[in-house]
Design a protein around this motif. Sequence first.
Motif, PDB file in Angstrom:
ATOM      1  N   GLY A  69       0.883  -1.405   0.374  1.00 12.02           N
ATOM      2  CA  GLY A  69      -0.084  -0.071  -0.619  1.00 12.02           C
ATOM      3  C   GLY A  69       0.524   1.492   0.248  1.00 12.02           C
ATOM      4  N   ILE A  70       2.205   1.664   0.736  1.00 15.24           N
ATOM      5  CA  ILE A  70       3.276   2.193   0.834  1.00 15.24           C
ATOM      6  C   ILE A  70       3.675   2.324  -0.564  1.00 15.24           C
ATOM      7  N   ILE A  71       3.890   1.310  -1.243  1.00 12.34           N
ATOM      8  CA  ILE A  71       4.541   1.710  -2.724  1.00 12.34           C
ATOM      9  C   ILE A  71       3.432   2.324  -3.792  1.00 12.34           C
ATOM     10  N   VAL A  75       3.714   5.718  -5.656  1.00  9.65           N
ATOM     11  CA  VAL A  75       3.581   6.022  -7.411  1.00  9.65           C
ATOM     12  C   VAL A  75       2.738   7.372  -7.194  1.00  9.65           C
ATOM     13  N   ALA A  76       1.175   7.424  -6.727  1.00 12.08           N
ATOM     14  CA  ALA A  76       0.475   8.276  -6.615  1.00 12.08           C
ATOM     15  C   ALA A  76       0.472   9.142  -6.148  1.00 12.08           C
ATOM     16  N   PHE A  77       1.527   9.568  -5.112  1.00 13.89           N
ATOM     17  CA  PHE A  77       2.194  10.840  -5.033  1.00 13.89           C
ATOM     18  C   PHE A  77       2.778  11.216  -6.450  1.00 13.89           C
ATOM     19  N   LEU A  78       3.293  10.952  -7.200  1.00 16.60           N
ATOM     20  CA  LEU A  78       4.265  11.351  -8.287  1.00 16.60           C
ATOM     21  C   LEU A  78       3.156  12.372  -8.893  1.00 16.60           C
ATOM     22  N   LEU A 116      12.444   5.872  -0.979  1.00 13.10           N
ATOM     23  CA  LEU A 116      11.082   5.091   0.157  1.00 13.10           C
ATOM     24  C   LEU A 116      10.939   3.899  -0.375  1.00 13.10           C
ATOM     25  N   ILE A 117      10.360   3.897  -1.802  1.00 13.46           N
ATOM     26  CA  ILE A 117       9.684   2.925  -2.046  1.00 13.46           C
ATOM     27  C   ILE A 117      10.808   1.969  -2.245  1.00 13.46           C
ATOM     28  N   THR A 123      11.104  -3.783   3.147  1.00 12.96           N
ATOM     29  CA  THR A 123      10.211  -3.725   4.923  1.00 12.96           C
ATOM     30  C   THR A 123       9.557  -5.038   5.010  1.00 12.96           C
ATOM     31  N   ARG A 124       8.965  -5.316   3.306  1.00  6.54           N
ATOM     32  CA  ARG A 124       7.570  -5.764   3.631  1.00  6.54           C
ATOM     33  C   ARG A 124       7.876  -7.127   4.389  1.00  6.54           C
ATOM     34  N   ASN A 125       9.657  -8.268   4.332  1.00  8.25           N
ATOM     35  CA  ASN A 125       9.242  -9.304   4.736  1.00  8.25           C
ATOM     36  C   ASN A 125       9.779  -9.534   6.335  1.00  8.25           C
TER      37      ASN A 125
END
Length: 126
Positions: A69-71, A75-78, A116-117, A123-125
Amino acid sequence: MKKRLSLYVMLVFYLLAGINHFRNPQGYLKIIPPWLGDAGLINIAAGVAEITFAILLLFKTSRRWACYGIILMLVAFLPSHIYMLQTGFCPELAGAIRCAPAWLLWLRLILFQPLLIYWAWNTRNK
């Protein structure tokens, strides 16, 4: 220990960023491109998303989805980062208008956003 610290720093980072959408909405409203629609609603949605993802990072069972979701959110903030480059970013700080130099906005777009991505991906794992 280092991985755990990274996770908690990320959690605090997004929690505070999300809260800031409600404490200082004017700064965000200025950088939301008008063609996206209702800037106020977009700002609220972004704040809620950041807070939600931060909380979901706490739990191992939801951490992976929080990172995805953060990723997606980054991307949506670009478009906002590109819009800042197109229009200039001149927020009012301490009663004076301060414009961010273009090189700093480029650095944010081509270096910090990918970092940040990458941070969320790693961090996902954990």
